[in-house]
Design an enzyme around this catalytic site. Structure first.
Site, PDB file in Angstrom:
ATOM      1  N   ASP A  33       0.903  -1.135  -0.021  1.00 13.65           N
ATOM      2  CA  ASP A  33      -0.020  -0.018   0.174  1.00 13.65           C
ATOM      3  C   ASP A  33       0.863   1.130   0.089  1.00 13.65           C
ATOM      4  OD1 ASP A  33      -2.126  -1.664  -0.019  1.00 13.65           O
ATOM      5  OD2 ASP A  33      -2.666  -1.014   2.220  1.00 13.65           O
ATOM      6  N   ASP A  37       0.804   4.030  -2.601  1.00 13.59           N
ATOM      7  CA  ASP A  37       0.451   5.420  -2.162  1.00 13.59           C
ATOM      8  C   ASP A  37       1.577   6.475  -2.766  1.00 13.59           C
ATOM      9  OD1 ASP A  37      -1.742   4.840  -0.979  1.00 13.59           O
ATOM     10  OD2 ASP A  37      -1.024   4.650   1.055  1.00 13.59           O
ATOM     11  N   SER A  82     -34.049  -8.325 -20.258  1.00 18.56           N
ATOM     12  CA  SER A  82     -33.922  -9.298 -18.853  1.00 18.56           C
ATOM     13  C   SER A  82     -33.680 -10.701 -19.520  1.00 18.56           C
ATOM     14  CB  SER A  82     -35.098  -9.019 -18.049  1.00 18.56           C
ATOM     15  OG  SER A  82     -36.156  -9.347 -18.671  1.00 18.56           O
ATOM     16  N   GLU A 113     -22.684 -18.951 -15.255  1.00 18.44           N
ATOM     17  CA  GLU A 113     -22.340 -17.745 -14.642  1.00 18.44           C
ATOM     18  C   GLU A 113     -22.840 -17.527 -13.308  1.00 18.44           C
ATOM     19  OE1 GLU A 113     -22.433 -14.339 -16.976  1.00 18.44           O
ATOM     20  OE2 GLU A 113     -21.262 -15.273 -18.741  1.00 18.44           O
ATOM     21  N   LYS A 115     -24.966 -15.377 -10.931  1.00 22.90           N
ATOM     22  CA  LYS A 115     -25.978 -14.275 -11.248  1.00 22.90           C
ATOM     23  C   LYS A 115     -26.075 -13.339  -9.969  1.00 22.90           C
ATOM     24  CE  LYS A 115     -31.019 -13.375 -12.240  1.00 22.90           C
ATOM     25  NZ  LYS A 115     -30.995 -12.240 -11.558  1.00 22.90           N
ATOM     26  N   ASP A 117     -26.241 -10.362  -7.467  1.00 24.47           N
ATOM     27  CA  ASP A 117     -27.347  -9.773  -7.029  1.00 24.47           C
ATOM     28  C   ASP A 117     -26.909  -8.293  -6.847  1.00 24.47           C
ATOM     29  OD1 ASP A 117     -30.055  -9.426  -6.279  1.00 24.47           O
ATOM     30  OD2 ASP A 117     -29.786 -10.231  -4.496  1.00 24.47           O
ATOM     31  N   ARG A 136     -29.924   0.488 -16.012  1.00 21.50           N
ATOM     32  CA  ARG A 136     -30.613  -0.194 -17.309  1.00 21.50           C
ATOM     33  C   ARG A 136     -32.221   0.223 -17.113  1.00 21.50           C
ATOM     34  NH1 ARG A 136     -34.763  -3.985 -16.729  1.00 21.50           N
ATOM     35  NH2 ARG A 136     -35.136  -5.533 -18.401  1.00 21.50           N
ATOM     36  N   GLU A 174     -22.712  -6.097 -13.714  1.00 21.52           N
ATOM     37  CA  GLU A 174     -23.468  -5.753 -12.537  1.00 21.52           C
ATOM     38  C   GLU A 174     -22.767  -4.821 -11.479  1.00 21.52           C
ATOM     39  OE1 GLU A 174     -26.550  -7.045 -13.067  1.00 21.52           O
ATOM     40  OE2 GLU A 174     -27.402  -7.531 -11.224  1.00 21.52           O
ATOM     41  N   TYR A 226     -20.551  -8.751 -17.540  1.00 19.31           N
ATOM     42  CA  TYR A 226     -21.010  -9.972 -18.060  1.00 19.31           C
ATOM     43  C   TYR A 226     -21.098 -10.010 -19.596  1.00 19.31           C
ATOM     44  CZ  TYR A 226     -25.355  -8.022 -16.578  1.00 19.31           C
ATOM     45  OH  TYR A 226     -26.589  -7.171 -16.458  1.00 19.31           O
ATOM     46  N   LYS A 313     -32.946 -19.673 -10.375  1.00 20.25           N
ATOM     47  CA  LYS A 313     -33.056 -18.595  -9.268  1.00 20.25           C
ATOM     48  C   LYS A 313     -32.948 -19.569  -7.975  1.00 20.25           C
ATOM     49  CE  LYS A 313     -34.942 -14.646  -9.354  1.00 20.25           C
ATOM     50  NZ  LYS A 313     -34.612 -13.217  -9.266  1.00 20.25           N
ATOM     51  N   CYS A 407     -37.689   2.148  31.172  1.00 20.70           N
ATOM     52  CA  CYS A 407     -36.515   1.360  30.727  1.00 20.70           C
ATOM     53  C   CYS A 407     -36.223   0.215  31.498  1.00 20.70           C
ATOM     54  CB  CYS A 407     -35.402   2.401  30.969  1.00 20.70           C
ATOM     55  SG  CYS A 407     -33.699   1.618  30.435  1.00 20.70           S
ATOM     56  N   CYS A 410     -32.713   1.064  33.751  1.00 21.77           N
ATOM     57  CA  CYS A 410     -32.846   1.786  34.700  1.00 21.77           C
ATOM     58  C   CYS A 410     -34.018   2.197  35.553  1.00 21.77           C
ATOM     59  CB  CYS A 410     -32.109   3.286  34.558  1.00 21.77           C
ATOM     60  SG  CYS A 410     -33.186   4.086  33.235  1.00 21.77           S
ATOM     61  N   CYS A 425     -35.221   5.777  26.341  1.00 20.65           N
ATOM     62  CA  CYS A 425     -35.112   5.795  27.554  1.00 20.65           C
ATOM     63  C   CYS A 425     -34.839   7.382  27.756  1.00 20.65           C
ATOM     64  CB  CYS A 425     -34.109   5.007  28.240  1.00 20.65           C
ATOM     65  SG  CYS A 425     -33.488   5.803  29.842  1.00 20.65           S
ATOM     66  N   CYS A 430     -28.805   6.937  32.491  1.00 17.90           N
ATOM     67  CA  CYS A 430     -29.168   5.431  32.400  1.00 17.90           C
ATOM     68  C   CYS A 430     -27.677   4.888  32.280  1.00 17.90           C
ATOM     69  CB  CYS A 430     -30.132   5.326  31.197  1.00 17.90           C
ATOM     70  SG  CYS A 430     -30.223   3.461  30.934  1.00 17.90           S
TER      71      CYS A 430
HETATM   72  S1  IVH Z   1     -26.883 -11.593 -18.816  1.00 20.89           S
HETATM   73  C1  IVH Z   1     -29.660 -10.559 -22.073  1.00 20.89           C
HETATM   74  N1  IVH Z   1     -25.380 -12.329 -16.599  1.00 20.89           N
HETATM   75  O1  IVH Z   1     -29.850 -10.479 -13.933  1.00 20.89           O
HETATM   76  C2  IVH Z   1     -29.097 -11.080 -20.825  1.00 20.89           C
HETATM   77  N2  IVH Z   1     -27.000 -11.013 -16.357  1.00 20.89           N
HETATM   78  O2  IVH Z   1     -32.469 -10.967 -14.191  1.00 20.89           O
HETATM   79  C3  IVH Z   1     -28.289  -9.956 -20.209  1.00 20.89           C
HETATM   80  N3  IVH Z   1     -27.462 -10.499 -13.800  1.00 20.89           N
HETATM   81  O3  IVH Z   1     -30.906  -7.409 -15.824  1.00 20.89           O
HETATM   82  C4  IVH Z   1     -28.020 -10.266 -18.718  1.00 20.89           C
HETATM   83  N4  IVH Z   1     -25.576 -11.492 -13.145  1.00 20.89           N
HETATM   84  O4  IVH Z   1     -28.714  -7.447 -13.988  1.00 20.89           O
HETATM   85  C5  IVH Z   1     -26.234 -11.589 -17.007  1.00 20.89           C
HETATM   86  N5  IVH Z   1     -23.826 -13.107 -15.058  1.00 20.89           N
HETATM   87  C6  IVH Z   1     -25.024 -12.407 -15.529  1.00 20.89           C
HETATM   88  C7  IVH Z   1     -25.871 -11.800 -14.463  1.00 20.89           C
HETATM   89  C8  IVH Z   1     -26.878 -10.763 -15.038  1.00 20.89           C
HETATM   90  C9  IVH Z   1     -26.523 -10.691 -12.806  1.00 20.89           C
HETATM   91  C10 IVH Z   1     -28.472  -9.598 -13.659  1.00 20.89           C
HETATM   92  C11 IVH Z   1     -28.790  -8.664 -14.799  1.00 20.89           C
HETATM   93  C12 IVH Z   1     -29.981  -8.780 -15.543  1.00 20.89           C
HETATM   94  C13 IVH Z   1     -30.741  -9.651 -14.406  1.00 20.89           C
HETATM   95  C14 IVH Z   1     -31.589 -10.398 -14.996  1.00 20.89           C
END
Ligand code: IVH
Length: 672
Positions: A33, A37, A82, A113, A115, A117, A136, A174, A226, A313, A407, A410, A425, A430
């Site tokens: 580091d 720096d 989506s 891959e 997914k 969140d 998006r 993401e 992705y 999912k 409380c 006390c 309280c 206290c």
């Molecule tokens: S591909 C047309 N790959 O999941 C496909 N999406 O439920 C484009 N997400 O809107 C998305 N990890 O925000 C893709 N490895 C991944 C992802 C991923 C998370 C999200 C993304 C998308 C949503 C769909």
């Protein structure tokens, strides 16, 4: 000479980009580091001396741009689609059959891959430089969040041009908040009396949609790429394309696999269902993509989602357990928090024994009672919470939880603040409240007094040795050794840590005082804007409100705290005991040495406080009235009588922009 300098600056930037990639993207840092720096400070120094050489993609310019009023809308060139969801292996096999049927039994490879969140983002690179970032939104149009996205360290501001990225590249991926950052952000918010984020996804979305990039920068967001909007010329498949993105310096999730059999896909999906708890970030499932671009094209898309891609999912993991008791804890502000104790149960990788019920409205909403069977889950896979009571299993003899009127620590009166859900309280003395305040005061993020843990604090309070923060600084070796289970050596260590804490930075001390609504962030803002403990203590509500980020509620809370005589006395005592908070000094320039400057009218880019601060940093003297002694007046929009007077007296007048240019040309205002 200048071209030599440009080269040197460019070389430093390349070096820093290289190390940023190793650290933030590849997780394999090569230098310490300290060494990093040194490089960074060298670049900052050169840029400060030659502001004309600063470019927007310089690593020093991640936090740029000022707070804005609202986001501009951006129409996506290619819609952001989506993905259709599946929830079990059978549905995944159904997807495989549809794909195979349409591809008439061609050979197929899948890429599997994680997914992530978080929230989807589109990044535009033109000539290798990040020029735009958009959310998006509804898939067609999103928000322009460029300045916020620039603060995310794993997103390169410039691609590695040696790998020849295309002239125009739109990357999709993401943005997410790591689990640990989510937990500490919520903790800070709880301490500052702010509402909590339900999960890391909301926290990431909330952080990207802030109008002030400086706050986004503090949120520790990260990113995985992705896909791309258009295929990269020399890649035939998704997997190849990811590899190219990685070469350009973009972060690609390392747990990406290429397989040719749906059963193997299912195996990978199943294994992540349990393995996911070991990751630093939250995933809500898996994404399966047909690898070949030619095949993707044949499969095409529906209006909403591509036919070559499906998600698997995970179910939100829940557990059922029994509430054995409900305690009421007293926090440092006196807030009473009900906490449910459970029959221990395994959930999302750990054994859960208790969960906060947040407040008494929540208890009523859920109608949780001792003896109830409850369904629990973890917010962001970390923080356990009660989702609902299984009413069918309720024993008829259970009783509604009684909301305390006194409380529990006390016996003092309990009050309900206006506009707030929590009960408090009301007793200033206290002991439970005091213990919590002290625990917070000594914690690592505040005064960092090691070894002075909750057990020792408990004894110090119970014995009446510590009644406020200042008393910590009056403790003797004798006081500490006389506590239960304290050896001489650890008593000495405690005293040493107390001594060391006297030199903590001012903002840490301000934060440690536990003023309502003043967490680390606001403490830093206050310390930077006002520069001394005295100035913060004596600021009026109006002066505080002039500081960006400090609204009326925070300002009032600060003034109320310092208006209390006992708080002023306590701070005086701390200072007498040798507490001397350090101030991170700014480098000063003599540009405005001894110049008397009056600011008038409405300014675009400064608050009154921040412009005064800049005048002072550069040696000038801000003044409020125009006279013959005034050296010049900075006139913003709608300037009135002061401007008139300046003109009448022949005092020089400059616009806000002229002043900004003057300062920027001399820019020596950088951190030490
Ligand atoms: S591909 C047309 N790959 O999941 C496909 N999406 O439920 C484009 N997400 O809107 C998305 N990890 O925000 C893709 N490895 C991944 C992802 C991923 C998370 C999200 C993304 C998308 C949503 C769909």
């Amino acid at each position: 000479m200048d071209s030599e300098l440009s080269k040197q600056i460019e070389k430093l930037r390349e070096e820093i980009n290289y190390h940023d990639n190793l650290y933030y993207v590849l997780n394999k840092p090569k230098i310490s580091d300290y060494e990093y720096d040194t490089l960074f400070n060298k670049l900052k120094e050169l840029e400060a001396a030659h502001p004309e050489l600063i470019t927007t993609d310089s690593p020093t310019q991640r936090v740029s741009g000022k707070p804005i009023k609202s986001f501009n809308q951006i129409k996506h060139n290619t819609p952001m689609l989506s993905i259709d969801n599946t929830y079990n292996p059978e549905q995944l096999r159904g997807f495989d059959q549809r794909v195979r049927k349409q591809l008439k039994d061609e050979e197929i490879e899948y890429v599997v891959e994680l997914k992530i969140d978080g929230l989807a983002i589109s990044l535009t690179y033109q000539d290798s430089v990040l020029t735009q970032a958009a959310t998006r939104g509804d898939g067609e149009t999103g928000d322009d969040v460029t300045n916020n996205v620039r603060t995310i360290k794993s997103i390169p501001l410039r691609l590695n041009s040696k790998k020849m990225p295309p002239k125009f590249l739109e990357v999709r991926g993401e943005v997410y908040m790591p689990k640990k950052s989510f937990a500490s952000l919520n903790q800070l918010r709880a301490e500052a009396g702010e509402s909590l984020f339900a999960n890391p996804r909301n926290a990431a979305a909330g952080s990207l949609k802030l109008l002030d990039p400086r706050i986004t920068a503090s949120r520790n967001l990260s990113f995985f790429a992705y896909s791309t909007a258009e295929t990269i010329e020399d890649s035939q498949s998704h997997y190849q394309s990811l590899k190219r993105l990685k070469d350009f310096g973009l972060p690609i999730n390392p747990h990406t696999e290429k397989v040719s059999d749906i059963e193997k896909v299912i195996e990978i999906c199943n294994s992540w269902q349990t393995q996911r708890y070991e990751l630093d970030y939250q995933i809500d499932g898996m994404v399966v993509k047909v690898n070949s671009f030619a095949q993707q094209e044949k499969l095409g898309t529906t209006a909403r989602s591509p036919r070559w891609c499906i998600s698997f999912k995970f179910p939100a993991e829940q557990a059922t357990t029994v509430v054995e008791s409900i305690d009421v804890q007293v926090g440092k502000t006196g807030a009473l928090t009900p906490v449910a104790n459970f029959k221990p149960v395994k959930l999302a990788g750990t054994v859960v024994k208790r969960a906060s019920l947040h407040n008494f409205d929540e208890i009523r909403r859920l109608d949780v009672r001792v003896g109830d069977t409850v369904v629990i889950e973890k917010a962001g896979e970390i923080i356990p919470q009660v989702v609902r009571v299984v009413k069918d299993k309720r024993n008829i003899f259970t009783q509604e939880f009684e909301i305390p009127t006194k409380c529990p620590s006390c016996g003092g009166d309990v009050i309900k603040d206006q506009d707030e859900v929590s009960l408090r309280c009301n007793n200033d003395n206290c002991p439970a409240k005091l213990k919590e305040k002290l625990i917070y005061f000594v914690a690592r993020n505040q005064m960092d007094i090691e070894n002075l843990g909750p057990a020792v604090i408990g004894q110090l309070v119970d014995k009446g040795l510590v009644k406020n923060f200042a008393d910590i600084y009056k403790l003797t070796l004798f006081d500490i050794i006389n506590l239960d289970r304290i050896a001489q050596k650890s008593a000495e260590n405690i005293l040493e840590a107390i001594e060391k804490s006297k030199k903590r930075p001012l903002w840490r001390l301000i934060c440690a005082l536990g003023i309502r609504h003043v967490g680390a962030q606001n403490a830093e803002v206050l310390s930077n804007a006002l520069g001394s403990l005295e100035a913060i203590m004596n600021a009026t509500v109006e002066e505080l409100e002039e500081i960006e980020q400090i609204g009326p509620i925070i300002a009032q809370s600060i003034v109320s705290f310092f208006n209390l005589e006992k708080n002023r006395k306590m701070i005086k005592e701390m200072l007498e005991c040798g507490v001397t908070p350090t101030i991170e000094k700014k480098k000063h320039s003599d540009l405005l040495k001894d110049k008397v400057i009056v600011v008038t009218g409405t300014l675009e880019n400064f608050t009154r406080e921040s412009i005064k601060q800049i005048i002072k940093e550069n040696g000038g003297k801000p003044s409020s009235s125009v006279s013959k002694k005034t050296d010049f007046v900075i006139a913003g929009k709608k300037a009135g009588s002061k401007l008139e007077k300046a003109k009448a007296l022949g005092v020089k007048v400059v616009t806000e922009e002229e002043f900004e240019n003057m300062i920027n040309e001399s820019t020596n205002i950088s951190e030490d």
